[in-house]
Motif scaffolding. Structure first.
Motif, PDB file in Angstrom:
ATOM      1  N   GLY A 124     -29.897 -15.043  -7.032  1.00 44.26           N
ATOM      2  CA  GLY A 124     -31.132 -15.507  -7.739  1.00 44.26           C
ATOM      3  C   GLY A 124     -31.491 -17.041  -7.202  1.00 44.26           C
ATOM      4  O   GLY A 124     -32.851 -17.153  -7.041  1.00 44.26           O
ATOM      5  N   GLN A 125     -30.985 -17.677  -6.746  1.00 42.22           N
ATOM      6  CA  GLN A 125     -31.232 -18.938  -6.165  1.00 42.22           C
ATOM      7  C   GLN A 125     -31.937 -18.790  -4.972  1.00 42.22           C
ATOM      8  O   GLN A 125     -33.078 -19.683  -4.681  1.00 42.22           O
ATOM      9  N   ARG A 126     -31.718 -17.844  -4.277  1.00 44.20           N
ATOM     10  CA  ARG A 126     -32.173 -17.705  -2.869  1.00 44.20           C
ATOM     11  C   ARG A 126     -33.651 -17.254  -3.099  1.00 44.20           C
ATOM     12  O   ARG A 126     -34.769 -17.755  -2.540  1.00 44.20           O
ATOM     13  N   GLU A 127     -33.943 -16.385  -4.029  1.00 40.36           N
ATOM     14  CA  GLU A 127     -35.015 -15.933  -4.336  1.00 40.36           C
ATOM     15  C   GLU A 127     -36.111 -16.997  -4.742  1.00 40.36           C
ATOM     16  O   GLU A 127     -37.347 -17.053  -4.433  1.00 40.36           O
ATOM     17  N   ILE A 128     -35.647 -17.979  -5.620  1.00 42.40           N
ATOM     18  CA  ILE A 128     -36.158 -19.003  -5.919  1.00 42.40           C
ATOM     19  C   ILE A 128     -36.819 -19.946  -4.932  1.00 42.40           C
ATOM     20  O   ILE A 128     -38.157 -20.290  -4.650  1.00 42.40           O
ATOM     21  N   LEU A 129     -35.940 -20.219  -3.683  1.00 41.44           N
ATOM     22  CA  LEU A 129     -36.143 -20.807  -2.811  1.00 41.44           C
ATOM     23  C   LEU A 129     -37.289 -20.347  -1.891  1.00 41.44           C
ATOM     24  O   LEU A 129     -38.057 -20.757  -0.838  1.00 41.44           O
ATOM     25  N   GLN A 130     -37.437 -18.714  -1.708  1.00 43.54           N
ATOM     26  CA  GLN A 130     -38.044 -18.120  -0.937  1.00 43.54           C
ATOM     27  C   GLN A 130     -39.566 -18.380  -1.263  1.00 43.54           C
ATOM     28  O   GLN A 130     -40.437 -18.347  -0.480  1.00 43.54           O
ATOM     29  N   ASP A 131     -39.840 -19.086  -2.410  1.00 41.20           N
ATOM     30  CA  ASP A 131     -41.377 -19.273  -2.779  1.00 41.20           C
ATOM     31  C   ASP A 131     -41.644 -20.659  -2.723  1.00 41.20           C
ATOM     32  O   ASP A 131     -42.379 -21.340  -3.012  1.00 41.20           O
ATOM     33  N   CYS A 132     -40.747 -21.714  -1.898  1.00 43.86           N
ATOM     34  CA  CYS A 132     -40.751 -23.118  -1.631  1.00 43.86           C
ATOM     35  C   CYS A 132     -41.976 -23.329  -0.551  1.00 43.86           C
ATOM     36  O   CYS A 132     -42.111 -24.628  -0.548  1.00 43.86           O
ATOM     37  N   GLY A 133     -42.137 -22.405   0.254  1.00 38.67           N
ATOM     38  CA  GLY A 133     -43.077 -22.800   1.260  1.00 38.67           C
ATOM     39  C   GLY A 133     -42.597 -23.189   2.576  1.00 38.67           C
ATOM     40  O   GLY A 133     -43.320 -23.500   3.583  1.00 38.67           O
TER      41      GLY A 133
END
Length: 319
Positions: free
Chosen positions: A281-290
């Motif tokens: 879940g946290q990895r998915e959040i970071l995948q949107d950090c650009g």
């Protein structure tokens, strides 16, 4: 004019392993045959502990050799020593600077004007990055084990820190030169995090803060990533709730193992599955950090030189 020396600034929330990542990055670059300077600015002597060498003085000292023949030098930057060096360089105080140290003027100056302290620390990194030996830069890369994410933008943005202290003069000029380097295309600020909610949120906030000051964000490094220990079939059965202690006990009995361990094994498997879900879940959040992500696996037996080589190999693309 941009520097050809690469500057890598490594930051991260406390406990995420930023010093270890900075050291591993130094080994990765040395593995490519590069001459690297690894700097620390917080006075913790973390680099010396990682490489199992005596405490670092305020001088550049070789501490390791990479697999590709490159060399890793280290420097613990002390603000008092940096101030004395600065006074000798720009004001030629010489012995008078030593007298100021005895009178406590250095502590006084860096206490009433904390921005000066940051200029001194980053200024030493700047000097090392632009220094030449003959026609070539002394170092191919300089790596800074920097302050935590919550302070990194203010630390690097020395112009705002000295704005109210010096409008002109050597300090102002040095701050301007430092900012030119910090915003250069040869500089990369890497953020280290673990896949937990608070560090991930601090990383996202840190990226926004750095970008708001036009500081170049490099990679986001996911450290201490736990690998899945479950097979796909076991994972699916645990998720579906079909893997019961009785079934595990039967398998244990066939292998002549204690059936009583079955409930604990099922509970452990469920806890592990939940931890993996949280990581994902946290990895998915970071995948949107650009920013590009690099993952470093968790190493069970502690960090030594062998572990740094292992992590350096995982950092190959970043280096």
């Amino acid at each position: 004019m941009a520097l050809s020396t690469q500057l890598h600034v490594v930051t991260g929330k406390g406990g995420t392993g930023k010093t270890t990542v900075a050291a591993a990055l130094a080994m990765a670059l040395a593995g490519q045959g590069k001459k690297v300077l690894l700097c620390e600015v917080e006075g913790r002597q973390g680099i010396a502990q990682l490489f199992d060498v005596p405490p670092l003085p305020y001088e550049e000292r070789q501490i390791a050799v990479g697999l590709g023949g490159g060399e890793v030098y280290a420097l613990a930057i002390d603000p008092e020593a940096a101030l004395l060096e600065y006074l000798a360089m720009y004001y030629r105080l010489g012995r008078a600077g030593k007298a100021l140290e005895r009178f406590g003027i250095i502590d006084f100056a860096t206490t009433i004007a904390p921005g000066v302290r940051d200029v001194l620390l980053t200024g030493k990194v700047y000097e090392a990055a632009r220094r030449r030996t003959g026609n070539d830069f002394t170092y191919d890369a300089v790596i800074m084990d920097a302050p935590p994410t919550g302070r990194i933008t203010r630390f690097l943005n020395v112009n705002s820190e000295v704005a109210g202290l010096a409008k002109v003069g050597p300090i102002r000029r040095q701050a301007d030169s430092i900012m030119e380097m910090m915003r250069s295309s040869t500089t990369h600020v890497h953020l280290v995090t673990v896949l937990e909610e608070m560090p991930v949120q601090e990383t996202i906030d840190g990226i926004a803060d750095l970008q708001s000051e036009r500081l170049p964000v490099g990679h986001v490094i996911l450290n201490l990533v736990r690998p899945s220990l479950l097979s796909a079939d076991t994972r699916d059965a645990l998720a579906a709730g079909t893997l019961k202690p009785a079934k595990v006990a039967a398998s244990l009995a066939k292998a002549a193992l204690a059936k009583a361990a079955a409930p604990a094994l099922v509970a452990g498997g469920e806890a592990h599955l939940e931890r993996q879900r949280l990581q994902d879940g946290q990895r998915e959040i970071l995948q949107d950090c650009g920013r590009p992500l690099v993952e470093l696996s968790s190493i069970r037996d502690g960090i030594d030189l062998g572990a740094l080589f292992e992590l350096a190999e995982q950092l190959g693309d970043l280096a």
